[in-house]
Design a protein around this motif. Structure first.
Motif, PDB file in Angstrom:
ATOM      1  N   PRO A 230      -4.720  -0.468   2.203  1.00  0.00           N
ATOM      2  CA  PRO A 230      -3.498  -1.220   2.505  1.00  0.00           C
ATOM      3  C   PRO A 230      -2.549  -1.396   1.323  1.00  0.00           C
ATOM      4  O   PRO A 230      -1.335  -1.485   1.527  1.00  0.00           O
ATOM      5  N   PHE A 231      -3.073  -1.447   0.092  1.00  0.00           N
ATOM      6  CA  PHE A 231      -2.193  -1.679  -1.058  1.00  0.00           C
ATOM      7  C   PHE A 231      -1.102  -0.624  -1.150  1.00  0.00           C
ATOM      8  O   PHE A 231      -0.005  -0.873  -1.655  1.00  0.00           O
ATOM      9  N   TYR A 232      -1.388   0.574  -0.629  1.00  0.00           N
ATOM     10  CA  TYR A 232      -0.475   1.706  -0.775  1.00  0.00           C
ATOM     11  C   TYR A 232       0.609   1.724   0.293  1.00  0.00           C
ATOM     12  O   TYR A 232       1.698   2.256   0.076  1.00  0.00           O
ATOM     13  N   GLU A 233       0.324   1.152   1.442  1.00  0.00           N
ATOM     14  CA  GLU A 233       1.173   1.351   2.613  1.00  0.00           C
ATOM     15  C   GLU A 233       2.395   0.443   2.610  1.00  0.00           C
ATOM     16  O   GLU A 233       2.602  -0.376   3.509  1.00  0.00           O
TER      17      GLU A 233
ATOM     18  N   GLY B 157       5.469   2.042   1.886  1.00  0.00           N
ATOM     19  CA  GLY B 157       6.586   2.949   2.076  1.00  0.00           C
ATOM     20  C   GLY B 157       7.405   3.137   0.817  1.00  0.00           C
ATOM     21  O   GLY B 157       8.406   3.845   0.817  1.00  0.00           O
ATOM     22  N   ARG B 158       6.993   2.504  -0.262  1.00  0.00           N
ATOM     23  CA  ARG B 158       7.730   2.543  -1.518  1.00  0.00           C
ATOM     24  C   ARG B 158       6.823   3.054  -2.623  1.00  0.00           C
ATOM     25  O   ARG B 158       5.607   3.020  -2.512  1.00  0.00           O
ATOM     26  N   VAL B 159       7.441   3.514  -3.732  1.00  0.00           N
ATOM     27  CA  VAL B 159       6.656   3.931  -4.889  1.00  0.00           C
ATOM     28  C   VAL B 159       5.920   2.735  -5.473  1.00  0.00           C
ATOM     29  O   VAL B 159       4.774   2.816  -5.884  1.00  0.00           O
ATOM     30  N   ARG B 160       6.599   1.565  -5.499  1.00  0.00           N
ATOM     31  CA  ARG B 160       5.972   0.354  -6.016  1.00  0.00           C
ATOM     32  C   ARG B 160       5.011  -0.192  -4.965  1.00  0.00           C
ATOM     33  O   ARG B 160       5.387  -0.476  -3.830  1.00  0.00           O
ATOM     34  N   LYS B 161       3.758  -0.337  -5.338  1.00  0.00           N
ATOM     35  CA  LYS B 161       2.731  -0.743  -4.401  1.00  0.00           C
ATOM     36  C   LYS B 161       2.353  -2.205  -4.579  1.00  0.00           C
ATOM     37  O   LYS B 161       2.706  -2.849  -5.559  1.00  0.00           O
ATOM     38  N   LYS B 162       1.574  -2.687  -3.611  1.00  0.00           N
ATOM     39  CA  LYS B 162       1.044  -4.046  -3.726  1.00  0.00           C
ATOM     40  C   LYS B 162      -0.157  -4.047  -4.676  1.00  0.00           C
ATOM     41  O   LYS B 162      -0.777  -3.004  -4.892  1.00  0.00           O
ATOM     42  N   PRO B 163      -0.488  -5.207  -5.229  1.00  0.00           N
ATOM     43  CA  PRO B 163      -1.718  -5.284  -6.032  1.00  0.00           C
ATOM     44  C   PRO B 163      -2.932  -5.031  -5.143  1.00  0.00           C
ATOM     45  O   PRO B 163      -2.891  -5.213  -3.922  1.00  0.00           O
ATOM     46  N   ILE B 164      -4.012  -4.609  -5.763  1.00  0.00           N
ATOM     47  CA  ILE B 164      -5.255  -4.420  -5.029  1.00  0.00           C
ATOM     48  C   ILE B 164      -5.690  -5.747  -4.408  1.00  0.00           C
ATOM     49  O   ILE B 164      -5.546  -6.809  -5.016  1.00  0.00           O
ATOM     50  N   GLY B 165      -6.177  -5.695  -3.172  1.00  0.00           N
ATOM     51  CA  GLY B 165      -6.569  -6.915  -2.478  1.00  0.00           C
ATOM     52  C   GLY B 165      -7.981  -6.838  -1.932  1.00  0.00           C
ATOM     53  O   GLY B 165      -8.637  -5.789  -1.983  1.00  0.00           O
ATOM     54  N   PRO B 166      -8.476  -7.941  -1.372  1.00  0.00           N
ATOM     55  CA  PRO B 166      -9.843  -7.972  -0.828  1.00  0.00           C
ATOM     56  C   PRO B 166     -10.075  -6.923   0.245  1.00  0.00           C
ATOM     57  O   PRO B 166     -11.186  -6.377   0.355  1.00  0.00           O
ATOM     58  N   GLU B 167      -9.037  -6.623   1.038  1.00  0.00           N
ATOM     59  CA  GLU B 167      -9.231  -5.645   2.117  1.00  0.00           C
ATOM     60  C   GLU B 167      -9.466  -4.252   1.545  1.00  0.00           C
ATOM     61  O   GLU B 167     -10.300  -3.486   2.065  1.00  0.00           O
ATOM     62  N   ASP B 168      -8.745  -3.913   0.468  1.00  0.00           N
ATOM     63  CA  ASP B 168      -8.956  -2.615  -0.182  1.00  0.00           C
ATOM     64  C   ASP B 168     -10.398  -2.494  -0.672  1.00  0.00           C
ATOM     65  O   ASP B 168     -11.039  -1.456  -0.507  1.00  0.00           O
TER      66      ASP B 168
ATOM     67  N   HIS C 248       2.447   7.076 -11.255  1.00  0.00           N
ATOM     68  CA  HIS C 248       2.743   6.104 -10.204  1.00  0.00           C
ATOM     69  C   HIS C 248       1.768   4.934 -10.194  1.00  0.00           C
ATOM     70  O   HIS C 248       1.971   3.968  -9.480  1.00  0.00           O
ATOM     71  N   GLY C 249       0.666   5.022 -10.968  1.00  0.00           N
ATOM     72  CA  GLY C 249      -0.286   3.927 -11.042  1.00  0.00           C
ATOM     73  C   GLY C 249      -1.304   3.898  -9.928  1.00  0.00           C
ATOM     74  O   GLY C 249      -2.211   3.061  -9.931  1.00  0.00           O
ATOM     75  N   THR C 250      -1.177   4.803  -8.946  1.00  0.00           N
ATOM     76  CA  THR C 250      -2.096   4.789  -7.804  1.00  0.00           C
ATOM     77  C   THR C 250      -3.533   5.051  -8.238  1.00  0.00           C
ATOM     78  O   THR C 250      -4.468   4.431  -7.735  1.00  0.00           O
ATOM     79  N   HIS C 251      -3.720   5.972  -9.188  1.00  0.00           N
ATOM     80  CA  HIS C 251      -5.079   6.276  -9.644  1.00  0.00           C
ATOM     81  C   HIS C 251      -5.740   5.047 -10.243  1.00  0.00           C
ATOM     82  O   HIS C 251      -6.930   4.798 -10.023  1.00  0.00           O
ATOM     83  N   ARG C 252      -4.986   4.276 -11.016  1.00  0.00           N
ATOM     84  CA  ARG C 252      -5.552   3.084 -11.643  1.00  0.00           C
ATOM     85  C   ARG C 252      -6.024   2.094 -10.593  1.00  0.00           C
ATOM     86  O   ARG C 252      -7.109   1.512 -10.715  1.00  0.00           O
ATOM     87  N   VAL C 253      -5.200   1.878  -9.562  1.00  0.00           N
ATOM     88  CA  VAL C 253      -5.554   0.906  -8.533  1.00  0.00           C
ATOM     89  C   VAL C 253      -6.748   1.400  -7.721  1.00  0.00           C
ATOM     90  O   VAL C 253      -7.670   0.630  -7.412  1.00  0.00           O
ATOM     91  N   CYS C 254      -6.762   2.683  -7.406  1.00  0.00           N
ATOM     92  CA  CYS C 254      -7.876   3.240  -6.622  1.00  0.00           C
ATOM     93  C   CYS C 254      -9.190   3.144  -7.403  1.00  0.00           C
ATOM     94  O   CYS C 254     -10.246   2.842  -6.823  1.00  0.00           O
ATOM     95  N   LEU C 255      -9.131   3.399  -8.695  1.00  0.00           N
ATOM     96  CA  LEU C 255     -10.348   3.288  -9.505  1.00  0.00           C
ATOM     97  C   LEU C 255     -10.794   1.836  -9.600  1.00  0.00           C
ATOM     98  O   LEU C 255     -12.003   1.535  -9.541  1.00  0.00           O
ATOM     99  N   ALA C 256      -9.835   0.916  -9.713  1.00  0.00           N
ATOM    100  CA  ALA C 256     -10.182  -0.508  -9.754  1.00  0.00           C
ATOM    101  C   ALA C 256     -10.871  -0.935  -8.461  1.00  0.00           C
ATOM    102  O   ALA C 256     -11.811  -1.746  -8.485  1.00  0.00           O
ATOM    103  N   ALA C 257     -10.431  -0.396  -7.330  1.00  0.00           N
ATOM    104  CA  ALA C 257     -11.062  -0.723  -6.054  1.00  0.00           C
ATOM    105  C   ALA C 257     -12.511  -0.244  -6.020  1.00  0.00           C
ATOM    106  O   ALA C 257     -13.410  -0.945  -5.525  1.00  0.00           O
ATOM    107  N   ILE C 258     -12.758   0.950  -6.566  1.00  0.00           N
ATOM    108  CA  ILE C 258     -14.126   1.482  -6.610  1.00  0.00           C
ATOM    109  C   ILE C 258     -15.005   0.634  -7.516  1.00  0.00           C
ATOM    110  O   ILE C 258     -16.126   0.252  -7.154  1.00  0.00           O
TER     111      ILE C 258
END
Length: 639
Positions: free
Chosen positions: A480-483, A485-496, A522-532
């Motif tokens: 959900p953090f990614y969805e 529609g913008r390059v700027r994403k939401k912070p990682i959340g409990p649902e992620d 774009h920072g997406t890799h950082r957030v995805c790794l944080a979720a893992i």
């Protein structure tokens, strides 16, 4: 390393934190202390603020300090560094909007005390606006604390190369590299404004105190030039060396190229030469510097290049060379999942269990094949049960014309076969009309986002089928953090995190691969790794049984590679395997020829990947190890 040793190499006071999280919290607390001190003195606290991805965590912590710990901003005046020109304040890319979304809307600062350059001023009035902006800063008593980031060109604010040390607030023309770096925010470089209004270098240098923040490997090279290089207008950030009260705050990745990190023995550090990683780093550094195989390094060369202490503790160069050579040789394996019925005491992966359940996390729908496509193919070929988890839809990285093309295909197919009472032509017209009237940088409609997501999903499935991965082993997480529609994403959340925990529990892998490429612009890799990491942390806290027999390997992608001394598993690829990897990447047709967000490198992703893999192989060859066509590299993350 003593303070004098560091000063010998570094011209600016520099602090390196383990990560950007700890650094941001520390700076936020410093700002809070300054605000409280000024308030107690009955004075206003004047802050100079920056925008971009670097200070976002800092602003989040300031918001938390206000909402949880009662920090008041009633006695704060702010001045922002810059703004694009022209730019409407409600535009998605506006720094006015950025500051309100990240900070001002969540604290109690009076609106009249907020100052941001105005991107709507008529061009003929810009010079007067800039003069008045400087006057407002002076009337406020000057800036107490100025927060800065740094661009790849070495710019601070939007002071591009060529900006003088005495430059004032003005309109400037943006450098091509800066516009390229901003392209992702504007959905294409052609939409990035060519000009901006910025505080000058001279304006910045008048602040009483300056704190510059930099995170990630992508900033490491320019940070080194700023901290250790001579002052020059080709790197405006070096003019900070003229200021008596500057602090540079880095995470370890941004500080990686500084001498104290890259080759600390050159600045008089007392090092722990019992640390094998430190020894390996020193020996490979020397071999690369001299362009010689490790086994040919001599006692004299160690002594002449600042490594006499290492030699004194380790004995003869001959013995040291063999030790490090063997360590590197043992990283090479053609069996990334472990070789069955083999002695694995000197292999990077365990022989058992075999075959393994392997879960490959891919932040975007093509990172798996770009970053470790050869290893993925080999894992499948060697009989492992391979799963791929696509963490985000990647929908913003699809060109508009691709969405129109697919909507048109659906409409024409529906027309030909009359499959639906509601003609799909309506879908085509809605999509085509929306995109025809879409403003630069405007968020796609939900319908368009879905189409673009389906395009990337189909390409990912095609690549997996080519690699031999069954459909049921392909998982689309759509975190959900990614969805947005913008390059700027939401912070990682409990649902992620929970979605990640659920998938891990479902697959129960014995081997995990995840993207450790933190230079993703774009920072997406950082957030995805944080979720893992967060998900694994939860499972570990719960004493999850299957996790006890699971290893996690980090790969890197199109942006950079692990340093040779860091690599713990190197998987060689033959020319044929490199060709198969390229074909898997080609399945991602929407990213072919020209990806929407190429970053600083204009080459296609397959070209970057092959060059990176070949360069790693050439480096192994240079150090005297076997010569291969290409190598994919991994580092193990220990739970």
């Amino acid at each position: 390393m003593t303070a004098s040793d560091v000063r010998h190499a570094e011209r600016l006071a520099t602090t390196i934190y383990p990560d950007s999280e700890q650094a941001s919290v520390a700076v936020a607390r410093q700002i809070a202390d300054l605000i409280r001190q000024r308030t107690a003195e009955g004075r206003m606290c004047v802050l100079g603020l920056a925008t971009g991805s670097t200070p976002t965590r800092l602003y989040e912590e300031l918001v938390r300090l206000h909402q949880v710990e009662g920090l008041s901003f009633q006695h704060v005046i702010t001045f922002n560094l810059d703004e694009y020109f022209p730019m409407q304040p409600d535009s998605l890319q506006s720094y006015v909007r950025f500051m309100h979304e990240y900070l001002f809307d969540h604290i109690d600062i009076p609106a009249a005390q907020v100052h941001i350059p105005d991107g709507t001023v008529p061009q003929e009035q810009v010079a007067e606006f800039c003069r008045h902006y400087e006057e407002q800063i002076r009337e406020a008593g000057g800036i107490d604390l100025q927060i800065l980031g740094i661009g790849r060109t070495g710019h601070i604010g939007f002071n591009e190369p060529g900006s003088g040390a005495s430059s004032r607030t003005r309109m400037i023309t943006l450098d091509h590299i800066t516009r390229t770096d901003a392209a992702s925010d504007f959905y294409g470089e052609e939409n990035v404004p060519r000009r901006a209004i910025t505080m000058g270098v001279g304006t910045i240098l008048e602040a009483h105190e300056i704190v510059l923040l930099a995170w990630g490997e992508g900033k490491a090279a320019v940070v080194k030039r700023m901290v250790e290089g001579e002052m020059t207008d080709s790197v405006p950030a070096t003019y900070l060396q003229k200021h008596p009260n500057v602090r540079v705050i880095l995470d370890q990745a941004a500080g990686a190229e500084l001498t104290r990190m890259k080759s600390p023995w050159l600045v008089g550090s007392r090092l722990n030469w019992q640390d094998e990683a430190q020894v390996r780093k020193a020996v490979t550094w020397l071999a690369r510097k001299l362009q010689k195989p490790i086994l040919k390094l001599t006692d004299q060369e160690y002594n002449e290049h600042g490594l006499s202490e290492l030699l004194a503790e380790s004995g003869l160069a001959y013995e040291l060379n063999i030790k490090v050579f063997n360590q590197l040789q043992r990283t090479i394996t053609g069996w990334p999942g472990g070789k069955p019925n083999a002695d694995d005491s000197n292999r990077p992966e365990r022989a058992t269990p075999f075959p393994k359940r392997v879960l490959i996390f891919s932040p975007h729908p093509d990172d798996d094949v770009i970053s470790m496509g050869g290893t993925l193919l080999r894992l499948v070929d060697q009989g492992h049960e391979v799963h791929v988890a696509y963490q985000t839809s990647g929908n913003i990285a699809v060109f508009d014309e691709e969405a129109v093309r697919f909507a048109e295909f659906v409409a024409e197919y529906d027309e030909a076969f009359r499959l639906d009472e509601q003609p799909a032509e309506n879908l085509y017209h809605r999509v085509a009309d929306f995109l025809k009237n879409k403003a630069p940088g405007q968020v796609d409609s939900e319908e368009v986002q879905q189409i673009k997501g389906l395009i990337r999903r189909g390409e990912a499935k095609s690549a997996c089928r080519y690699a031999g991965i069954p459909d049921e082993n392909v998982h689309f997480m759509d975190l959900p953090f990614y969805e947005t529609g913008r390059v700027r994403k939401k912070p990682i959340g409990p649902e992620d995190i929970q979605l990640t925990v659920d998938l891990l529990n479902k697959v129960q892998p014995q081997q995990i691969y995840a993207a450790g490429d933190l230079s993703d612009p774009h920072g997406t890799h950082r957030v995805c790794l944080a979720a893992i990491f967060a998900a694994v942390g939860q499972l570990k806290a719960q004493n999850t049984a299957w996790l006890q027999n699971c290893w996690l390997w980090l790969y890197r992608g199109a942006w950079q590679e692990w340093d040779i001394d860091q690599i713990e598993m190197a998987v060689p690829l033959s020319p044929q395997e490199l060709t198969r990897k390229r074909r898997a990447i080609f399945k991602h047709q929407s990213q072919k020829d020209r990806p929407l967000f190429p970053g600083a490198d204009q080459r296609e992703f397959w070209q970057r990947a092959e060059d990176r893999n070949r360069t790693t192989a050439q480096l192994y060859d240079l150090l005297g190890l076997p010569e291969y066509e290409a190598i994919e590299a991994f580092v193990r993350w220990h739970f």
